[in-house]
Write a protein that holds these residues in place. Sequence first.
Motif, PDB file in Angstrom:
ATOM      1  N   ARG A  87       3.358  -0.058  11.785  1.00  0.00           N
ATOM      2  CA  ARG A  87       2.411   1.032  11.008  1.00  0.00           C
ATOM      3  C   ARG A  87       1.254   0.083  10.345  1.00  0.00           C
ATOM      4  O   ARG A  87       0.149   0.462  10.432  1.00  0.00           O
ATOM      5  CB  ARG A  87       2.922   1.754  10.155  1.00  0.00           C
ATOM      6  CG  ARG A  87       3.848   3.000  11.022  1.00  0.00           C
ATOM      7  CD  ARG A  87       4.423   3.823   9.840  1.00  0.00           C
ATOM      8  NE  ARG A  87       5.243   4.845  10.588  1.00  0.00           N
ATOM      9  CZ  ARG A  87       4.904   6.004  11.008  1.00  0.00           C
ATOM     10  NH1 ARG A  87       3.647   6.410  11.158  1.00  0.00           N
ATOM     11  NH2 ARG A  87       5.789   6.861  11.567  1.00  0.00           N
ATOM     12  N   PHE A  88       1.716  -0.954   9.615  1.00  0.00           N
ATOM     13  CA  PHE A  88       0.965  -1.770   9.128  1.00  0.00           C
ATOM     14  C   PHE A  88      -0.138  -2.503   9.741  1.00  0.00           C
ATOM     15  O   PHE A  88      -1.401  -2.333   9.612  1.00  0.00           O
ATOM     16  CB  PHE A  88       1.713  -2.729   8.104  1.00  0.00           C
ATOM     17  CG  PHE A  88       0.680  -4.064   7.343  1.00  0.00           C
ATOM     18  CD1 PHE A  88       0.270  -3.435   6.072  1.00  0.00           C
ATOM     19  CD2 PHE A  88       0.094  -5.065   7.695  1.00  0.00           C
ATOM     20  CE1 PHE A  88      -0.768  -4.489   5.389  1.00  0.00           C
ATOM     21  CE2 PHE A  88      -0.784  -5.857   7.262  1.00  0.00           C
ATOM     22  CZ  PHE A  88      -0.927  -5.523   6.079  1.00  0.00           C
ATOM     23  N   ASP A  89       0.355  -3.101  11.052  1.00  0.00           N
ATOM     24  CA  ASP A  89      -0.488  -3.618  11.982  1.00  0.00           C
ATOM     25  C   ASP A  89      -1.567  -2.724  12.635  1.00  0.00           C
ATOM     26  O   ASP A  89      -2.767  -2.818  12.696  1.00  0.00           O
ATOM     27  CB  ASP A  89       0.179  -3.985  13.089  1.00  0.00           C
ATOM     28  CG  ASP A  89       0.835  -5.486  12.694  1.00  0.00           C
ATOM     29  OD1 ASP A  89       0.847  -6.067  11.564  1.00  0.00           O
ATOM     30  OD2 ASP A  89       2.097  -5.666  13.323  1.00  0.00           O
ATOM     31  N   GLU A  90      -1.071  -1.385  12.600  1.00  0.00           N
ATOM     32  CA  GLU A  90      -1.795  -0.378  13.290  1.00  0.00           C
ATOM     33  C   GLU A  90      -2.931   0.235  12.222  1.00  0.00           C
ATOM     34  O   GLU A  90      -4.379   0.371  12.720  1.00  0.00           O
ATOM     35  CB  GLU A  90      -1.009   0.937  13.832  1.00  0.00           C
ATOM     36  CG  GLU A  90      -0.108   0.522  15.213  1.00  0.00           C
ATOM     37  CD  GLU A  90       0.858   1.633  15.157  1.00  0.00           C
ATOM     38  OE1 GLU A  90       0.814   2.561  14.401  1.00  0.00           O
ATOM     39  OE2 GLU A  90       1.515   1.520  16.006  1.00  0.00           O
ATOM     40  N   ALA A  91      -2.463   0.152  10.980  1.00  0.00           N
ATOM     41  CA  ALA A  91      -3.618   0.808   9.839  1.00  0.00           C
ATOM     42  C   ALA A  91      -4.677  -0.343   9.764  1.00  0.00           C
ATOM     43  O   ALA A  91      -5.577  -0.185   9.399  1.00  0.00           O
ATOM     44  CB  ALA A  91      -2.829   1.017   8.460  1.00  0.00           C
ATOM     45  N   LEU A  92      -3.963  -1.797   9.886  1.00  0.00           N
ATOM     46  CA  LEU A  92      -5.184  -2.609   9.486  1.00  0.00           C
ATOM     47  C   LEU A  92      -6.191  -2.629  10.355  1.00  0.00           C
ATOM     48  O   LEU A  92      -7.525  -2.880  10.072  1.00  0.00           O
ATOM     49  CB  LEU A  92      -4.122  -4.129   9.657  1.00  0.00           C
ATOM     50  CG  LEU A  92      -4.941  -5.235   9.073  1.00  0.00           C
ATOM     51  CD1 LEU A  92      -5.080  -4.994   7.744  1.00  0.00           C
ATOM     52  CD2 LEU A  92      -3.957  -6.598   9.379  1.00  0.00           C
ATOM     53  N   ALA A  94      -7.125   0.240  12.437  1.00  0.00           N
ATOM     54  CA  ALA A  94      -7.645   1.670  12.349  1.00  0.00           C
ATOM     55  C   ALA A  94      -8.339   1.959  10.972  1.00  0.00           C
ATOM     56  O   ALA A  94      -9.292   2.668  11.139  1.00  0.00           O
ATOM     57  CB  ALA A  94      -6.597   2.696  12.585  1.00  0.00           C
ATOM     58  N   GLY A  95      -7.850   1.430   9.904  1.00  0.00           N
ATOM     59  CA  GLY A  95      -8.409   1.742   8.622  1.00  0.00           C
ATOM     60  C   GLY A  95      -7.926   3.164   8.108  1.00  0.00           C
ATOM     61  O   GLY A  95      -6.873   3.538   8.556  1.00  0.00           O
ATOM     62  N   ALA A  96      -8.121   3.473   6.949  1.00  0.00           N
ATOM     63  CA  ALA A  96      -7.898   4.733   6.586  1.00  0.00           C
ATOM     64  C   ALA A  96      -7.909   5.726   7.097  1.00  0.00           C
ATOM     65  O   ALA A  96      -8.968   6.054   7.750  1.00  0.00           O
ATOM     66  CB  ALA A  96      -8.441   5.042   4.877  1.00  0.00           C
ATOM     67  N   PRO A  97      -6.735   6.809   7.215  1.00  0.00           N
ATOM     68  CA  PRO A  97      -7.078   7.863   8.213  1.00  0.00           C
ATOM     69  C   PRO A  97      -8.100   8.869   7.674  1.00  0.00           C
ATOM     70  O   PRO A  97      -8.231   9.117   6.496  1.00  0.00           O
ATOM     71  CB  PRO A  97      -5.695   8.569   8.241  1.00  0.00           C
ATOM     72  CG  PRO A  97      -5.049   8.087   6.691  1.00  0.00           C
ATOM     73  CD  PRO A  97      -5.668   6.843   6.606  1.00  0.00           C
ATOM     74  N   VAL A 215      -1.373   1.070   2.070  1.00  0.00           N
ATOM     75  CA  VAL A 215      -1.207   2.307   1.697  1.00  0.00           C
ATOM     76  C   VAL A 215      -1.151   3.291   2.722  1.00  0.00           C
ATOM     77  O   VAL A 215      -0.384   4.246   2.756  1.00  0.00           O
ATOM     78  CB  VAL A 215      -2.632   2.586   0.686  1.00  0.00           C
ATOM     79  CG1 VAL A 215      -2.460   4.037   0.408  1.00  0.00           C
ATOM     80  CG2 VAL A 215      -2.506   1.784  -0.493  1.00  0.00           C
ATOM     81  N   THR A 216      -1.994   3.156   3.732  1.00  0.00           N
ATOM     82  CA  THR A 216      -2.052   4.036   5.162  1.00  0.00           C
ATOM     83  C   THR A 216      -0.494   4.081   5.608  1.00  0.00           C
ATOM     84  O   THR A 216      -0.069   5.248   6.002  1.00  0.00           O
ATOM     85  CB  THR A 216      -3.039   3.564   5.847  1.00  0.00           C
ATOM     86  OG1 THR A 216      -4.363   3.517   5.318  1.00  0.00           O
ATOM     87  CG2 THR A 216      -3.051   4.496   6.990  1.00  0.00           C
ATOM     88  N   SER A 217      -0.150   2.868   5.781  1.00  0.00           N
ATOM     89  CA  SER A 217       1.305   2.926   6.744  1.00  0.00           C
ATOM     90  C   SER A 217       2.362   3.429   5.854  1.00  0.00           C
ATOM     91  O   SER A 217       3.194   4.390   6.406  1.00  0.00           O
ATOM     92  CB  SER A 217       1.645   1.070   6.773  1.00  0.00           C
ATOM     93  OG  SER A 217       1.632   0.580   5.361  1.00  0.00           O
ATOM     94  N   VAL A 218       2.380   3.245   4.475  1.00  0.00           N
ATOM     95  CA  VAL A 218       3.453   4.058   3.754  1.00  0.00           C
ATOM     96  C   VAL A 218       3.287   5.675   3.841  1.00  0.00           C
ATOM     97  O   VAL A 218       3.919   6.377   3.999  1.00  0.00           O
ATOM     98  CB  VAL A 218       3.641   3.753   2.216  1.00  0.00           C
ATOM     99  CG1 VAL A 218       4.468   4.529   1.428  1.00  0.00           C
ATOM    100  CG2 VAL A 218       4.026   2.091   2.280  1.00  0.00           C
ATOM    101  N   ILE A 219       2.002   6.213   3.607  1.00  0.00           N
ATOM    102  CA  ILE A 219       1.651   7.521   3.562  1.00  0.00           C
ATOM    103  C   ILE A 219       1.836   8.260   4.796  1.00  0.00           C
ATOM    104  O   ILE A 219       2.374   9.197   4.946  1.00  0.00           O
ATOM    105  CB  ILE A 219       0.075   7.785   2.924  1.00  0.00           C
ATOM    106  CG1 ILE A 219      -0.091   7.383   1.311  1.00  0.00           C
ATOM    107  CG2 ILE A 219      -0.263   9.307   3.193  1.00  0.00           C
ATOM    108  CD1 ILE A 219      -1.370   7.558   0.763  1.00  0.00           C
TER     109      ILE A 219
END
Length: 236
Positions: A87-92, A94-97, A215-219
């Motif tokens: 999820r971290f790699d994906e969030a990195l 994509a950025g914040a949802p 933050v994005t991956s955890v949330i």
Amino acid sequence: MSDSHQKKSQEDAVNSKVASELNNLIQIISGTSSLIENIWEGRPGSEKYFEMLRASIERAEQVTAQLVAQAGGTDRKRVLPSDLEQRFDEALIAGAPNQRKHSILVVDDEPMALELLHGVLTEAGYEVAVAQSGFECLDLFRRDAHAYDLILTDLSMPLMDGEETFQRLRQMSPTVNVVLMAGFVDSGRLEQMMNNGLSGFVGKPFAPVEILAVVTSVISAADQSKQGTNGIAAAV
């Protein structure tokens, strides 16, 4: 305990404190330089100045990393549960949802660090509250335990540090999501906190994109878990 062993322990303690303070200072300098760079962007000669500043910050980061290693601290920039690494790699990337606004409580005794994190997270679309101590954090959380999707807390704080703040938060709510920020943390201490339910760790200094990805991956993982629970409840 032998004199040599005691001396080594004292040196490690000094190194860990120095490393932690250096990391906090570097985080503030790095963030401040980014703000100044935005203001001065395009000014004649500014790029050369900022290149020199970036080089100084990178050198300071290298020295601090060496101190952390010597004192037995974690050698990883971030630590997340294995299921959140992807999820971290994906969030990195994509950025914040762009979903409903999530609320984050940031806890740090450094006003500049609070200001920088508040700016980064607010710009990314999050609702942000701040606290300058573990006591203030607990007071805000006690008033409304459901008000925050995530709590970001610094480790090195006077009177009540980030570890104790995390432990007390978990006593108040076993499902609260807490991410620890620190310039230095002993590997064994961090592992124990992760085993006790810490949602993640990010080492200082960090770039805005790094903290946003954590933050994005955890949330997003917490949201998915809630959706799964609600789905089961509805089915029953």
